[in-house]
Design a protein around this motif. Structure first.
Motif, PDB file in Angstrom:
ATOM      1  N   PHE A  62     -48.555  85.314  85.250  1.00  0.00           N
ATOM      2  CA  PHE A  62     -47.515  86.124  84.614  1.00  0.00           C
ATOM      3  C   PHE A  62     -47.490  87.534  85.199  1.00  0.00           C
ATOM      4  O   PHE A  62     -46.428  88.114  85.421  1.00  0.00           O
ATOM      5  N   SER A 143     -45.809  77.269  80.197  1.00  0.00           N
ATOM      6  CA  SER A 143     -45.751  78.568  80.868  1.00  0.00           C
ATOM      7  C   SER A 143     -44.424  78.770  81.596  1.00  0.00           C
ATOM      8  O   SER A 143     -43.979  79.905  81.776  1.00  0.00           O
ATOM      9  N   GLU A 147     -41.725  81.909  81.839  1.00  0.00           N
ATOM     10  CA  GLU A 147     -41.157  82.404  83.096  1.00  0.00           C
ATOM     11  C   GLU A 147     -39.631  82.425  83.037  1.00  0.00           C
ATOM     12  O   GLU A 147     -38.996  83.392  83.480  1.00  0.00           O
ATOM     13  N   TYR A 197     -47.188  87.573  76.066  1.00  0.00           N
ATOM     14  CA  TYR A 197     -47.058  87.557  77.524  1.00  0.00           C
ATOM     15  C   TYR A 197     -46.344  88.777  78.077  1.00  0.00           C
ATOM     16  O   TYR A 197     -46.486  89.090  79.266  1.00  0.00           O
ATOM     17  N   PHE A 201     -46.093  90.798  82.083  1.00  0.00           N
ATOM     18  CA  PHE A 201     -44.864  91.003  82.834  1.00  0.00           C
ATOM     19  C   PHE A 201     -44.582  92.498  83.026  1.00  0.00           C
ATOM     20  O   PHE A 201     -44.235  92.943  84.124  1.00  0.00           O
TER      21      PHE A 201
END
Length: 367
Positions: A62, A143, A147, A197, A201
């Motif tokens: 990530f 995952s 994304e 997450y 990022f």
């Protein structure tokens, strides 16, 4: 005005491959009880505490995505960005989905079988199954949903126009929203904001700004804030796994999680500062290209080979043979499927069209 093609960062090829190996180690040596027929951590007691930390390899993916997708999207049109993401994600994904259907739906092999209907496999082909409360045909597909949501955010930024200041605004708003989502604990908000997450990022994007423009205090502040939020998210994720499997099956400590997340941030910071520069070569390029297929296909390799070899070899040798087979299959997918498709759909060069961006950007943005 022609944009400059992004520079090749060969060190990201190696980092991505290491992240994929970490995920494979977690599955083969800790998680795949249904494949081994017994608890893997008991078969590999010496390495299980370290292999268990491989669950955090996805977090490294990530963070690399935050860095590389911003690099890829900068100055690019929406159509070119969407095409590059489609070509990068779907061909290998569809092959892995077909493999899962064959192994579980047709051959009924033992392993992490999601027990899906044909319609549910078809839904998985869109990669949007989680949007419709569907079940992932392969465990690692979760995952890719994260994304895809990040790509949507970047698509919006492309429409607005990507500048350093706008990325800083996005990063600040996203971190604030992620912090607020921790207190709200609302499922819809969590789906949009991705509080677990977002720190990776945002930190990845901030590190790219540092790499592109030099050090300044605000991107570094975002990196530090992302690290703090990431520690909390990673500790919670691993704790859920430990509670579900038991500490004997998932022998990972909080200290190990803290050190691993910190190492991810430190290594990516060194990349941003140019302190881990590596000269590009064919091996690193091949490793980088093999990473995404390895992430998708290592489960299939385990389902086929581990039960077949069990009893005839020591467990460590079975794991090694399975890993090597998974890498070979993944390289073939990269060389025989992904590269030809990418060449076929790559925009043609002309005297009036800038050269296509470095393939490093296309290969370093997903697992």
């Amino acid at each position: 005005m022609h944009r400059r093609a992004p520079e090749r960062l060969a060190e990201l090829d190696l980092l991505r491959f290491v992240a994929a190996l970490a995920v494979v180690a977690f599955h083969y040596l800790v998680a795949f009880k249904s494949v081994w027929g017994e608890q893997p951590a008991e078969l590999f007691p010496a390495v299980a505490p370290l292999a268990g930390l491989g669950i955090l390899g996805v977090e490294l993916f990530f963070m690399i995505s935050g860095f590389v997708i911003l690099m890829s999207a900068w100055g690019r049109g929406l159509g070119a960005f969407a095409r590059s993401r489609f070509v990068r994600l779907y061909p290998a994904y569809w092959l892995s989905l077909a493999a899962a259907f064959g192994l579980y739906g047709v051959l009924a092999l033992k392993g992490p079988d999601p027990k899906l209907t044909g319609a549910e496999y078809a839904l998985n082909a869109t990669m949007f199954q989680r949007l419709f409360k569907g079940i992932d045909a392969v465990g690692v597909y979760w995952s890719l949903w994260a994304e895809l949501r990040f790509y949507l955010i970047m698509a919006v930024m492309i429409l607005i126009g990507i500048t350093a200041n706008r990325i800083l605004i996005l990063g600040g708003v996203w971190l604030a929203a992620a912090t607020g989502a921790l207190f709200l604990d609302n499922q819809v908000v969590n789906e949009i904001v991705m509080p677990a997450y977002a720190p990776y990022f945002v930190a990845g994007m901030s590190l790219y700004l540092i790499h592109r423009r030099g050090s300044s205090w605000l991107p570094w502040l975002y990196v530090v804030a992302g690290w703090a939020l990431a520690l909390n998210a990673a500790l919670e994720r691993v704790e859920r796994r430990v509670k579900a499997a038991g500490s004997a099956a998932m022998p990972v400590t909080d200290l190990g999680v803290i050190l691993t997340v910190t190492a991810i941030f430190v290594v990516m910071a060194l990349v941003a500062l140019g302190l881990l520069r590596m000269r590009s070569n064919g091996l690193l390029t091949a490793l980088g290209g093999t990473t995404y297929p390895l992430y998708l296909f290592h489960s299939a390799a385990a389902v086929v080979l581990i039960p077949l070899l069990a009893g005839g070899m020591p467990p460590w040798l079975i794991a090694l043979v399975t890993l090597l087979a998974a890498i070979l299959v993944s390289y073939l997918v990269y060389a025989c499927v992904e590269r030809p498709v990418q060449r076929l759909l790559r925009p043609r060069k002309s005297s009036r069209t800038p050269a296509a961006p470095s393939t490093q950007v296309e290969k370093a943005s997903v697992p």
